[in-house]
Design a protein around this motif. Structure first.
Motif, PDB file in Angstrom:
ATOM      1  N   UNK A 111       0.845  -1.189   0.000  1.00 19.06           N
ATOM      2  CA  UNK A 111       0.000   0.000   0.000  1.00 19.06           C
ATOM      3  C   UNK A 111       0.887   1.248   0.000  1.00 19.06           C
ATOM      4  N   UNK A 112       0.721   2.143  -0.990  1.00 22.14           N
ATOM      5  CA  UNK A 112       1.461   3.413  -0.989  1.00 22.14           C
ATOM      6  C   UNK A 112       0.800   4.385  -0.010  1.00 22.14           C
ATOM      7  N   UNK A 113       1.247   4.362   1.228  1.00 18.47           N
ATOM      8  CA  UNK A 113       0.549   5.069   2.298  1.00 18.47           C
ATOM      9  C   UNK A 113       0.527   6.578   2.098  1.00 18.47           C
ATOM     10  N   UNK A 114       1.588   7.154   1.561  1.00 13.01           N
ATOM     11  CA  UNK A 114       1.593   8.596   1.313  1.00 13.01           C
ATOM     12  C   UNK A 114       0.523   8.975   0.293  1.00 13.01           C
ATOM     13  N   UNK A 115       0.388   8.155  -0.740  1.00 15.70           N
ATOM     14  CA  UNK A 115      -0.642   8.404  -1.751  1.00 15.70           C
ATOM     15  C   UNK A 115      -2.037   8.262  -1.151  1.00 15.70           C
ATOM     16  N   UNK A 116      -2.205   7.269  -0.294  1.00 13.24           N
ATOM     17  CA  UNK A 116      -3.498   7.080   0.354  1.00 13.24           C
ATOM     18  C   UNK A 116      -3.841   8.281   1.226  1.00 13.24           C
ATOM     19  N   UNK A 117      -2.864   8.749   1.981  1.00 12.18           N
ATOM     20  CA  UNK A 117      -3.082   9.899   2.858  1.00 12.18           C
ATOM     21  C   UNK A 117      -3.475  11.134   2.053  1.00 12.18           C
ATOM     22  N   UNK A 118      -2.840  11.320   0.896  1.00  6.81           N
ATOM     23  CA  UNK A 118      -3.148  12.474   0.054  1.00  6.81           C
ATOM     24  C   UNK A 118      -4.510  12.345  -0.625  1.00  6.81           C
ATOM     25  N   UNK A 119      -5.008  11.126  -0.771  1.00  4.67           N
ATOM     26  CA  UNK A 119      -6.274  10.876  -1.466  1.00  4.67           C
ATOM     27  C   UNK A 119      -7.474  11.106  -0.567  1.00  4.67           C
ATOM     28  N   UNK A 120      -7.341  10.788   0.707  1.00  2.80           N
ATOM     29  CA  UNK A 120      -8.470  10.931   1.634  1.00  2.80           C
ATOM     30  C   UNK A 120      -8.758  12.415   1.884  1.00  2.80           C
ATOM     31  N   UNK A 121     -10.032  12.774   1.805  1.00  7.76           N
ATOM     32  CA  UNK A 121     -10.439  14.163   2.007  1.00  7.76           C
ATOM     33  C   UNK A 121     -11.669  14.217   2.904  1.00  7.76           C
ATOM     34  N   UNK A 122     -12.170  15.448   3.130  1.00  5.26           N
ATOM     35  CA  UNK A 122     -13.381  15.606   3.950  1.00  5.26           C
ATOM     36  C   UNK A 122     -14.598  14.982   3.282  1.00  5.26           C
ATOM     37  N   UNK A 123     -14.492  14.708   1.968  1.00  2.00           N
ATOM     38  CA  UNK A 123     -15.603  14.090   1.237  1.00  2.00           C
ATOM     39  C   UNK A 123     -15.539  12.560   1.233  1.00  2.00           C
ATOM     40  N   UNK A 124     -14.459  11.993   1.773  1.00  2.00           N
ATOM     41  CA  UNK A 124     -14.315  10.535   1.767  1.00  2.00           C
ATOM     42  C   UNK A 124     -15.249   9.918   2.797  1.00  2.00           C
TER      43      UNK A 124
END
Length: 470
Positions: A230-243
């Protein structure tokens, strides 16, 4: 154009009424034609109902042209062939599933099917006997909507053994028609149009289709070979208030990856921090080889925001029974059950009682299952390597993903078609499991959920015929 209606009342015991149109009428004439046609003198069509109709009334109607007009009646099959296929816009992009396509090609070409993930051997006798007993003893009517009590209890007992969590079988377990329906009920019951849901590609194709039906916005994180971490940095950047949710499949179809404790802890922290739900598909939890399966719901702070989905089919080689379930806290179970009630309402009753018996199998059953599949996996993996594939590690499921590019075909679909037609073996092209198909064009998936004789024959075909392509 005119119309004549000839009514002939026969005196046969069947009280047959034969209605014969002597000429064809246009729709305009039909609209102005009197509606009160004689039907046995009972008051006409306006007053017709099953109560005043003849008990054995049959009507035969045919149309014939008059002497002045020749009528051409198109062939029905010709008419149908010109009708455009109709589908709602939210499903326009989805075609016949790749599993259906490849299975049909396998039959057509007499190929060994290592594509679709279903066993070619039967489940345990004690489970089948429990189903037969259920049928014989009258357990054949609608089940309670969210599951027969015995199965709900068996699911809760099994979950406590596996995940260490005590759940209320009446309030937190919902029985569904397979895990695919559990996925649908969870998404349709808890996701609103416009909500963002994060997927890990490659993913089981049902996820994208069901999210599309819910009107969700899909955000995708790609797991890449060789270890599909899992590319954790990419995941962190993808999650938003709309997730709204993250959907995780572990052990993972199609790669065989198992999410590590470190990865799951990192995902859990992001979910808690951003108030995100997690939907976990754990149908392959008993097919874990190199490491132990970890349920996301068992991690600190995660049960209250997790729906755990599972099924009977993979573990007990009974995929056709379609018995699944979803485990969630009451506030999430409410949404799941609301959707389930209007999807299938209830699941096959006698099979639920049999599933309860299956889930109470001794631990030795699961140990033997893993040993059996490990032996099958070795046959396939060793054979694929000998045939020239680059084989990626598979820690769980009954799938193996390989790189097909050593054989020179342009993409995964072209390779799978060649493999079926020229080699006589079926694999699944993985590009269908990605939002961007190019990300999977070099990979294909094989299953080892077959008896050892079938696996050996398939491997020998590939070693013999693919070597010519190297």
């Amino acid at each position: 154009m005119s119309i004549e209606i000839q009514c002939t009342r026969t005196s046969s015991p069947m009280n047959s009424l034969r209605l014969r149109a002597l000429s064809v009428v246009s729709s305009t004439h039909l609209r102005s034609f009197p509606r009160r046609l004689c039907v046995g003198g009972t008051g006409g069509i306006d007053n017709w109902s099953p109560r005043n109709a003849y008990p054995s009334l049959t009507v035969a109607m045919s149309t014939v042209p008059t002497s002045k007009e020749a009528v051409s009646i198109p062939n029905a099959s010709t008419q149908k062939s010109h009708q455009p296929l109709q589908v709602a816009k939210r499903l326009e992009k989805f075609k016949t599933t790749i599993f259906t396509q490849m299975s049909l090609l396998a039959i057509k070409h007499g190929a060994i099917n290592l594509g679709q993930g279903f066993p070619n051997f039967d489940g345990p006798e004690f489970v089948k006997e429990a189903a037969i007993e259920g049928i014989r003893t009258g357990k054949n009517q609608y089940a309670r909507g969210y599951g027969v009590p015995d199965l709900n209890s068996a699911v809760a007992e099994r979950f406590q053994k596996d995940a260490g969590l005590v759940v209320d079988p009446e309030k937190e377990v919902t029985v569904t028609s397979g895990c695919t329906e559990a996925i649908a009920a969870t998404i349709l019951g808890l996701i609103n149009p416009g909500d963002e849901v994060v997927l890990f590609a490659p993913f089981y194709d049902s996820y994208e289709a069901t999210l599309s039906m819910a009107g969700a916005k899909i955000k995708c994180i790609t797991l890449r070979p060789p270890d599909f971490s899992v590319p954790l940095d990419e995941l962190k950047a993808t999650i938003s208030k709309n997730t709204q949710a993250i959907l995780i499949n572990t052990p993972h179809n199609p790669t065989g990856k198992m999410f590590t404790r470190e990865e799951l802890n990192a995902v859990a922290s992001l979910c808690i921090e951003n108030d995100v739900l997690v939907f976990t598909d754990e149908v392959y939890d008993k097919l874990s080889f190199e490491m132990d399966h970890i349920s996301m719901a068992s991690l600190p702070g995660m049960y209250e925001r997790t729906v755990t989905m599972n099924s009977l089919g993979k573990t007990f080689s009974l995929t056709g029974w379609k018995i699944g379930w979803a485990i969630a806290p009451p506030h999430l179970t409410w949404g799941v059950r609301q959707a389930h009630a209007f999807l299938t309402f209830a699941t096959c009753t006698p099979m639920q009682y049999a599933a309860a018996a299956a889930l109470r199998a001794p631990e030795s059953y699961y140990d033997d299952l893993r040993k059996d599949y490990q032996a099958k996996k070795k046959i396939l993996v060793d054979g694929l390597k000998a045939a020239g594939f680059k084989v990626f590690p598979s820690s769980g499921t009954y799938f193996v993903v390989v790189d097909h590019t050593p054989f020179g075909l342009e993409n995964d679909i072209a390779f799978c078609e060649y493999l079926i037609k020229e080699v006589g073996v079926v694999a699944i092209p993985t590009s269908v499991f990605y939002l961007n198909p190019d990300e999977g064009k070099n990979l294909v998936r094989f299953t080892f959920s077959k008896d050892e004789g079938t696996l050996i024959r398939a491997v020998e075909r590939m070693k013999e015929k693919l070597s010519r392509k190297l």
